[in-house]
Scaffold this active site. Structure first.
Site, short mmCIF file in Angstrom:
data_model
loop_
_atom_site.label_atom_id
_atom_site.label_comp_id
_atom_site.label_asym_id
_atom_site.label_seq_id
_atom_site.Cartn_x
_atom_site.Cartn_y
_atom_site.Cartn_z
N ASP A 59 0.80 -1.13 -0.17
CA ASP A 59 0.03 0.07 -0.13
C ASP A 59 0.86 1.27 0.12
OD1 ASP A 59 -2.15 -1.55 0.05
OD2 ASP A 59 -2.17 -1.54 2.25
N GLN A 94 -1.86 -9.12 -6.97
CA GLN A 94 -0.96 -7.69 -7.09
C GLN A 94 0.03 -7.81 -5.69
OE1 GLN A 94 -3.80 -4.29 -6.20
NE2 GLN A 94 -5.42 -5.83 -6.16
#
Lengths: 408, 408
Positions: free
Chosen positions: B142, B299
């Site tokens: 993130d 991902q």
């Protein structure tokens, strides 16, 4: 020597452009003057919307880039010609355009719907005594073409599926908590690609725990019981299902969960939501967490993860198509014949397009285990050679570089 | 010299094991006797469920395999310790277990929630005058950790996102028909990873046409208008949206489409269905086809497509954590400081875990263009160095080989 034209049709694959490279290189080597490309397959040909392939493949580097570029470089289409006995107007346009460009050889890279197109064009060609030769070049990640041992595109897609199953499985297991991951794989009527999830079982990975193919009517209650049984032994259960699995009454599983599903020009319904529906059922009946994952288009466009065997075979069938056309064949498609599994050896052959058109080859039922939950050794022996070897993209500034579109 | 213990926590990344390799190698090089691993982070430590890292990393090949193995090798957890001022029972267990194994150095590889764990343990350690040093090793795809220039894990995830955007875009454009592809990318409050879709624009690819980050309130009408505007110019429009985009009143876009969304131990809602909802709105209002794609866990677990820069930095922060612990630091985490963009240079530094805990660093608003649809050059300058270089898996029999789990 006359000119050639080549088109790409149907769903893209990561190696469909290797076949284009194969056609182009063989055409040049065998003295064909000029190679035209159809912009979006026969739809482009109908509008005389052609591109000059010689121009954009004017260096060895570009040919090599093309081999490593996913998706249909020339543009694709899903277009069904009516039989000429019903309406020959489109055939007249197509043949007029072909003749104007002095085309002697017509190559069409596609799956079973595309073989239908070639069969019809060759048939009309014979009817009007045209000298143009029509040859098919097989491609489909679905691997559902008849006669051919396997289909270029499948090996790379299978390698992608098996690889990501290993990765998704590792990800799902990392918390040690109860989770059922249901991975939805492409394949509406044939489960070849979903079956490739069985390749993930290796000495470093437990493998896909449960596999459901459309060849076997799907029993929801049995599925839930099986998952419960597996989860009693291990918290993270990994499932692979074909998007096209159906219950016994013929309804798609994805239709059980939602309402409308659009159809394409060939009458194929859009199938999606199978994994999501199954996860909701599992959560409802078993509790715990269900995680649906749709592999979506990446399984057919992941140029970053291809099988070198597949790329080389895709190129080879393109070249073989040129040789067949020059030898005067028409209405045929190149197929692959396997000589042996180990050592893996294949050769090319020809089949009549009619035999492949509109027919979907299924996974043999005796390659599915008795429990209908896994593949047998026979399938592994069949599929393992197809995923061997890698051909990495050319990475430029951190990303795979592709051959720029001729439209740019 | 005392022993060390290392744990992994939070969501996995493709390079979290490179940090484990970095900790292990630096520990061995600097004379730490034994390296223990926590089985599923502090949850394992609470149960004294430890593994012998020396045993499973007993060869150079295994260390190299570990660097190329995605997902948390030691197992992960999402576990929040209560403040010891409220309840110190778990702290007593943890410190008892650490002391029994003669642990002098505690390393925790994780994101902002994990930094909270380290801050609390270090704080309790100071309170009870423990000599144990607690050091954080940053990881998160993130990229939302404060202070550090960027976070190991982000570069590989960004490279994955940019790569697949190029591939998905090529796939979507191949028919020449109207289609809006909406790709849903992870990121609940910070849009770093979605922003990486902007990296896909290169001289061989038009790029992602429209990018929506959670930093900007999402305006559905404006979104539909923008897509219509884009589609007037080109049939295939490529959109990237963060799973966590919210409308002005604070509701998640994914909540507009469906009903219940479960929460995890840290109170984070499960966000999914954003792309699917947006596609249904687009189809309803604009007609044509909308194709939602959730990149899902790939991902964060695609070990087959990583950034070498990222892997090397992940290893480096692991090593730097060991040096910091040996130097007597505690309650700190390693951070990366960028010296320059071009040539790209970084060094490690230390920050106090408190400063990073439970805080999410957002994308600077001036890195988003005026139109709120794309990233500026400043973002590209920031992110491009992080995706440089590749480290291919070891392919064995056609598939990436991973270090087998210690549980097997």
């Amino acid at each position: 020597m006359k000119n050639a034209i080549v088109g790409q049709s149907g769903g893209p694959t990561p190696v469909i452009n290797a076949s284009l490279a194969g056609v182009f290189q063989a055409a040049k080597q065998h003295g064909i003057d000029k190679v035209y490309g159809m912009n979006h397959g026969v739809m482009g040909l109908l509008k005389d919307d052609l591109v000059d392939v010689d121009q954009f493949l004017d260096s060895d580097l570009k040919i090599e880039l093309l081999r490593r570029t996913p998706s249909s470089f020339l543009g694709s289409c899903r277009y069904k010609l009516k039989p000429y006995t019903e309406d020959d107007s489109e055939y007249k346009i197509i043949f007029k355009n072909l003749e104007e460009h002095e085309i002697g050889y017509f190559f069409y890279i596609g799956g079973n719907d595309s073989m239908d197109t070639i069969a019809k064009l060759a048939s009309y060609g014979a009817y009007v005594h045209s000298p143009i030769r029509f040859i098919g070049v097989p491609k489909t990640i679905d691997n559902d073409l008849a006669i051919t041992d396997h289909c270029p595109g499948y090996g790379s897609a299978a390698k992608y599926v098996a690889t990501v199953m290993k990765e998704i499985g590792r990800d799902a297991a990392c918390y040690g908590t109860k989770v059922v991951t249901v991975v939805e794989v492409m394949g509406r009527n044939a489960g070849w690609l979903t079956a490739a999830s069985a390749l993930a079982r290796r000495d470093d990975f437990e493998g896909t725990d449960l596999i459901a193919l459309p060849e076997i009517p799907f029993d929801l209650d049995r599925f839930v019981d099986k998952v419960a049984e597996l989860q009693a032994k291990k918290p993270a259960v990994l499932v692979a299902v074909s998007e096209g699995i159906k219950v016994a009454d013929g309804r798609y599983v994805c239709e059980l969960g939602s309402s409308s599903h659009a159809s394409d020009a060939f009458g194929h319904k859009a199938l999606t939501g199978t994994a999501s529906y199954l996860c909701s059922v599992l959560q409802e009946r078993l509790g715990g967490r269900g995680r649906p994952i749709e592999l979506s288009v990446l399984q057919r466009c992941a140029g970053h993860l291809t099988s070198r065997t597949d790329i080389e075979e895709a190129e080879m069938v393109g070249g073989a198509a040129v040789l067949a056309a020059i030898a005067g064949k028409t209405g045929k498609t190149v197929v692959l014949r396997r000589i042996s599994d180990n050592p893996y050896q294949v050769t090319t052959d020809l089949a009549t397009c009619d035999e492949l058109a509109n027919y979907e080859k299924k996974v043999p039922l005796d390659w599915i285990n008795e429990d209908n939950t896994d593949m047998t050794q026979a399938f592994l022996d069949y599929a393992t050679p197809l995923i061997q070897g890698e051909l990495a993209p050319f990475y430029v500034n951190g990303l795979p570089y592709h051959l720029g579109s001729f439209k740019e």
